[in-house]
Design a protein around this motif. Structure first.
Motif, PDB file in Angstrom:
ATOM      1  N   UNK A 113       0.444  -1.343  -0.055  1.00 52.11           N
ATOM      2  CA  UNK A 113       0.011  -0.356   0.043  1.00 52.11           C
ATOM      3  C   UNK A 113       0.534   1.444   0.226  1.00 52.11           C
ATOM      4  N   UNK A 114       1.075   2.091  -0.533  1.00 53.70           N
ATOM      5  CA  UNK A 114       1.158   3.848  -0.669  1.00 53.70           C
ATOM      6  C   UNK A 114       0.756   4.518   0.360  1.00 53.70           C
ATOM      7  N   UNK A 115      -1.023   4.634   0.156  1.00 52.26           N
ATOM      8  CA  UNK A 115      -1.434   6.045   1.309  1.00 52.26           C
ATOM      9  C   UNK A 115      -1.915   4.822   2.312  1.00 52.26           C
ATOM     10  N   UNK A 116      -1.307   4.962   3.809  1.00 48.68           N
ATOM     11  CA  UNK A 116      -2.636   3.604   4.903  1.00 48.68           C
ATOM     12  C   UNK A 116      -3.077   4.758   5.932  1.00 48.68           C
ATOM     13  N   UNK A 117      -3.322   5.688   4.839  1.00 53.73           N
ATOM     14  CA  UNK A 117      -3.969   6.253   6.681  1.00 53.73           C
ATOM     15  C   UNK A 117      -4.955   7.355   4.774  1.00 53.73           C
ATOM     16  N   UNK A 118      -6.507   7.101   6.348  1.00 50.54           N
ATOM     17  CA  UNK A 118      -8.063   7.021   5.548  1.00 50.54           C
ATOM     18  C   UNK A 118      -7.678   8.700   4.105  1.00 50.54           C
ATOM     19  N   UNK A 119      -6.963   9.850   4.837  1.00 52.20           N
ATOM     20  CA  UNK A 119      -6.240  10.919   4.411  1.00 52.20           C
ATOM     21  C   UNK A 119      -5.554  11.269   5.072  1.00 52.20           C
ATOM     22  N   UNK A 120      -4.675  12.309   3.728  1.00 53.56           N
ATOM     23  CA  UNK A 120      -3.596  12.972   3.846  1.00 53.56           C
ATOM     24  C   UNK A 120      -2.875  14.089   2.911  1.00 53.56           C
ATOM     25  N   UNK A 121      -1.779  14.544   2.591  1.00 54.84           N
ATOM     26  CA  UNK A 121      -1.184  15.394   2.217  1.00 54.84           C
ATOM     27  C   UNK A 121       0.033  15.021   1.298  1.00 54.84           C
ATOM     28  N   UNK A 122       0.414  15.148   0.039  1.00 57.94           N
ATOM     29  CA  UNK A 122       1.605  14.544  -0.456  1.00 57.94           C
ATOM     30  C   UNK A 122       2.313  15.335  -1.348  1.00 57.94           C
ATOM     31  N   UNK A 123       3.249  15.844  -1.591  1.00 62.12           N
ATOM     32  CA  UNK A 123       4.262  16.281  -2.677  1.00 62.12           C
ATOM     33  C   UNK A 123       4.461  15.414  -3.693  1.00 62.12           C
ATOM     34  N   UNK A 124       4.735  13.979  -3.624  1.00 64.49           N
ATOM     35  CA  UNK A 124       4.925  12.389  -3.716  1.00 64.49           C
ATOM     36  C   UNK A 124       4.440  11.265  -3.086  1.00 64.49           C
ATOM     37  N   UNK A 125       3.931  10.428  -4.242  1.00 60.90           N
ATOM     38  CA  UNK A 125       3.729   9.633  -3.275  1.00 60.90           C
ATOM     39  C   UNK A 125       4.310   8.103  -3.061  1.00 60.90           C
ATOM     40  N   UNK A 126       4.964   8.294  -2.383  1.00 62.41           N
ATOM     41  CA  UNK A 126       6.403   7.098  -1.791  1.00 62.41           C
ATOM     42  C   UNK A 126       6.133   6.388  -1.161  1.00 62.41           C
ATOM     43  N   UNK A 127       6.569   4.534  -1.762  1.00 67.30           N
ATOM     44  CA  UNK A 127       6.162   3.647  -1.147  1.00 67.30           C
ATOM     45  C   UNK A 127       6.797   3.552   0.135  1.00 67.30           C
ATOM     46  N   UNK A 128       5.896   2.914   1.503  1.00 66.13           N
ATOM     47  CA  UNK A 128       7.328   3.246   2.210  1.00 66.13           C
ATOM     48  C   UNK A 128       8.191   1.851   3.205  1.00 66.13           C
ATOM     49  N   UNK A 129       8.061   0.580   1.828  1.00 65.35           N
ATOM     50  CA  UNK A 129       8.774  -0.120   2.002  1.00 65.35           C
ATOM     51  C   UNK A 129       9.831   0.160   1.304  1.00 65.35           C
ATOM     52  N   UNK A 130      10.046   0.588  -0.247  1.00 68.13           N
ATOM     53  CA  UNK A 130      11.031   0.167  -1.413  1.00 68.13           C
ATOM     54  C   UNK A 130      11.575   1.419  -1.320  1.00 68.13           C
ATOM     55  N   UNK A 131      10.210   3.203  -0.843  1.00 68.17           N
ATOM     56  CA  UNK A 131      10.632   4.161  -1.475  1.00 68.17           C
ATOM     57  C   UNK A 131      10.413   4.822  -3.143  1.00 68.17           C
ATOM     58  N   UNK A 132       9.753   3.634  -3.610  1.00 68.05           N
ATOM     59  CA  UNK A 132       9.370   3.415  -5.083  1.00 68.05           C
ATOM     60  C   UNK A 132       8.364   5.369  -5.161  1.00 68.05           C
ATOM     61  N   UNK A 133       9.228   5.635  -6.153  1.00 66.99           N
ATOM     62  CA  UNK A 133       8.367   7.052  -5.626  1.00 66.99           C
ATOM     63  C   UNK A 133       7.175   7.890  -7.030  1.00 66.99           C
ATOM     64  N   UNK A 134       6.077   8.628  -7.174  1.00 64.75           N
ATOM     65  CA  UNK A 134       5.226   8.734  -8.290  1.00 64.75           C
ATOM     66  C   UNK A 134       5.042  10.317  -7.671  1.00 64.75           C
ATOM     67  N   UNK A 135       5.344  10.694  -8.877  1.00 65.42           N
ATOM     68  CA  UNK A 135       4.659  11.765  -8.878  1.00 65.42           C
ATOM     69  C   UNK A 135       2.413  12.576  -8.657  1.00 65.42           C
ATOM     70  N   UNK A 136       1.966  13.440  -8.736  1.00 63.35           N
ATOM     71  CA  UNK A 136       0.479  13.099  -8.668  1.00 63.35           C
ATOM     72  C   UNK A 136       0.189  12.769  -9.909  1.00 63.35           C
ATOM     73  N   UNK A 137       1.442  12.824 -10.973  1.00 57.93           N
ATOM     74  CA  UNK A 137       0.363  12.549 -12.473  1.00 57.93           C
ATOM     75  C   UNK A 137       0.446  11.161 -12.479  1.00 57.93           C
ATOM     76  N   UNK A 138       0.789  10.653 -11.030  1.00 62.70           N
ATOM     77  CA  UNK A 138       1.056   8.625 -11.786  1.00 62.70           C
ATOM     78  C   UNK A 138       2.406   8.077 -11.291  1.00 62.70           C
ATOM     79  N   UNK A 139       3.167   9.113 -12.727  1.00 58.36           N
ATOM     80  CA  UNK A 139       4.543   8.453 -12.748  1.00 58.36           C
ATOM     81  C   UNK A 139       5.333   7.705 -12.317  1.00 58.36           C
ATOM     82  N   UNK A 140       6.438   7.183 -12.234  1.00 60.60           N
ATOM     83  CA  UNK A 140       7.003   6.001 -11.272  1.00 60.60           C
ATOM     84  C   UNK A 140       8.034   7.465 -11.519  1.00 60.60           C
TER      85      UNK A 140
END
Length: 412
Positions: free
Chosen positions: A103-130
């Motif tokens: 799971x990327x986002x582990x809470x019901x709501x939040x705010x982020x400049x990037x979506x960062x996987x908590x496992x190995x830190x793969x990072x995605x922009x808000x457009x879903x691009x790796x």
């Protein structure tokens, strides 16, 4: 506001012949056979056959007012994240990292400049691009590993998602709802309060309960302090003088009343009780900072319901939404949300207890009813019973929609 492409195909459910037979044996106008309420195999089938092929009301723009704000929703084993990419774009993604599936986002709501996987830190922009994946081989192409999107549509401030390309056309629903809901200006609202209520009942029993008022006079005294009981007075077909006066008031306020109906939606503005200003225990306005500040008279409530999981009410002063999210065959999470004008101040323009009391009481009562219903349905004495043609018409519509949707999947 949309953002979707390259959607995941709908899995073809693995069915046993007796499941197809079970659906074909359902008697229209009656409750469903026991197995359709209690079987884990049926639930798994429904997640693909019903929910993956539907538009699901999933939230409000008011929940993600700024770029990077997000909410997540859980449907069975599937999590979806809905995020504000920019002022004009809302996107939805399966909440699953493309590396090893965490799971990327582990809470019901939040705010982020990037979506960062908590496992190995793969990072995605808000457009879903790796945009970051550490220590991958030279031939690794990040463009092939972006987040898997879901369809996302926004109409008059309300967010809907669809998990496949097999969902029905959204355009007619937008065409009907937008002119009716837009005057309530939910795009300039805020969520004053939200709750998640676990109901230990099959999701269909939760929704059947929410589609009728046959039980209201016995079980919902708080709701009926403001709500007109439609089982006592058929004011739509009979058109008494006060109903005509209500329609005239709405027309004078520039409002569209409906009804507007489609295969999977139902929209209607209807009156509340005389002398009542809003859906509150004392009938007074819940918020003095109005969503519709201009005009005069009692404009009642605009109700829209969508299959399979939601209904909502919008009034002059506030709005309330109900979303049912099935978790497993015997667990449904009900999300209740109260919206007021974004400039309203708690303690000055509204009191939270006053705003929420009526629907909190009603939701608690419905939780007990659905759970009690589920207990009875599981027993040896359960036999499908007939619905009231007049007072449970919307339940009949819901069950027919459910059966049509399931059987359409079985044919293909």
């Amino acid at each position: 506001m949309t953002g979707c492409s390259h959607h995941a195909p709908v899995p073809t459910p693995s069915l046993t012949p007796n499941l197809a037979d079970l659906y074909s044996q359902c008697r229209r106008g009656h409750t469903l056979p026991q197995t359709l309420y209690t079987s884990a195999a049926v639930f798994d089938f429904e997640m693909d056959a019903v929910f993956t092929r539907a538009w699901l009301q999933a939230g409000h723009l008011a929940e993600i007012p700024r770029t990077g704000d997000y909410i997540t929703v859980q449907l069975g084993k599937t999590s979806v994240v809905i995020i504000r990419e920019s002022e004009s774009v809302v996107r939805g993604y399966f909440n699953t990292c493309r590396h090893r599936g965490a799971l990327l986002c582990t809470s019901d709501k939040g705010s982020a400049r990037r979506l960062v996987c908590p496992y190995h830190q793969w990072t995605y922009d808000l457009g879903g691009n790796l945009i970051f994946a550490r220590n991958m081989p030279a031939d690794f192409d990040p463009r092939q590993h972006g987040l898997v999107p879901v369809h996302c549509e926004v109409v008059a401030g309300v967010i809907f998602i669809a998990l496949s390309d097999d969902a029905p056309d959204f355009a007619e629903f937008r065409h009907q709802l937008e002119p009716m809901l837009a005057p309530h200006d939910l795009e300039n609202a805020k969520v004053a309060h939200s709750v998640v209520l676990p109901e230990y009942a099959n999701w269909k029993l939760v929704m059947e309960n929410g589609r009728e008022c046959y039980h209201c006079s016995a079980r919902h005294p708080e709701l009926l302090t403001a709500f007109r009981d439609p089982t006592e007075d058929d004011y739509f077909d009979a058109q008494p003088d006060w109903m005509k006066d209500f329609e005239a008031v709405c027309h004078a306020n520039g409002l569209v009343n409906g009804p507007a109906e489609g295969a999977w939606f139902d929209i209607l503005r209807f009156p509340i009780k005389d002398g009542v200003e809003s859906l509150t225990l004392d009938g007074r306005l819940a918020c003095s900072q109005l969503l519709i500040p201009s005009g005069e008279g009692n404009i009642g409530t605009l109700r829209w319901a969508t299959e399979p999981n939601a209904f909502s009410h919008a009034l002059r002063d506030h709005a309330f939404s109900f979303e049912a999210w099935p978790i497993d065959v015997g667990t449904t999470h009900v999300r209740g949300k109260w919206l007021v004008h974004k400039n309203a101040v708690e303690g000055r323009d509204y009191e939270l207890a006053h705003l929420t009391a009526l629907w909190n009481a009603t939701n608690d009562q419905d939780k007990w009813l659905a759970e009690n219903n589920f207990k009875g349905v599981q027993g040896r004495g359960y036999v499908p019973g007939p619905f009231s043609v007049n007072d449970e018409k919307k339940v009949i519509d819901f069950v027919n929609w459910y059966l049509d949707t399931a059987q359409r999947c079985l044919r293909f």
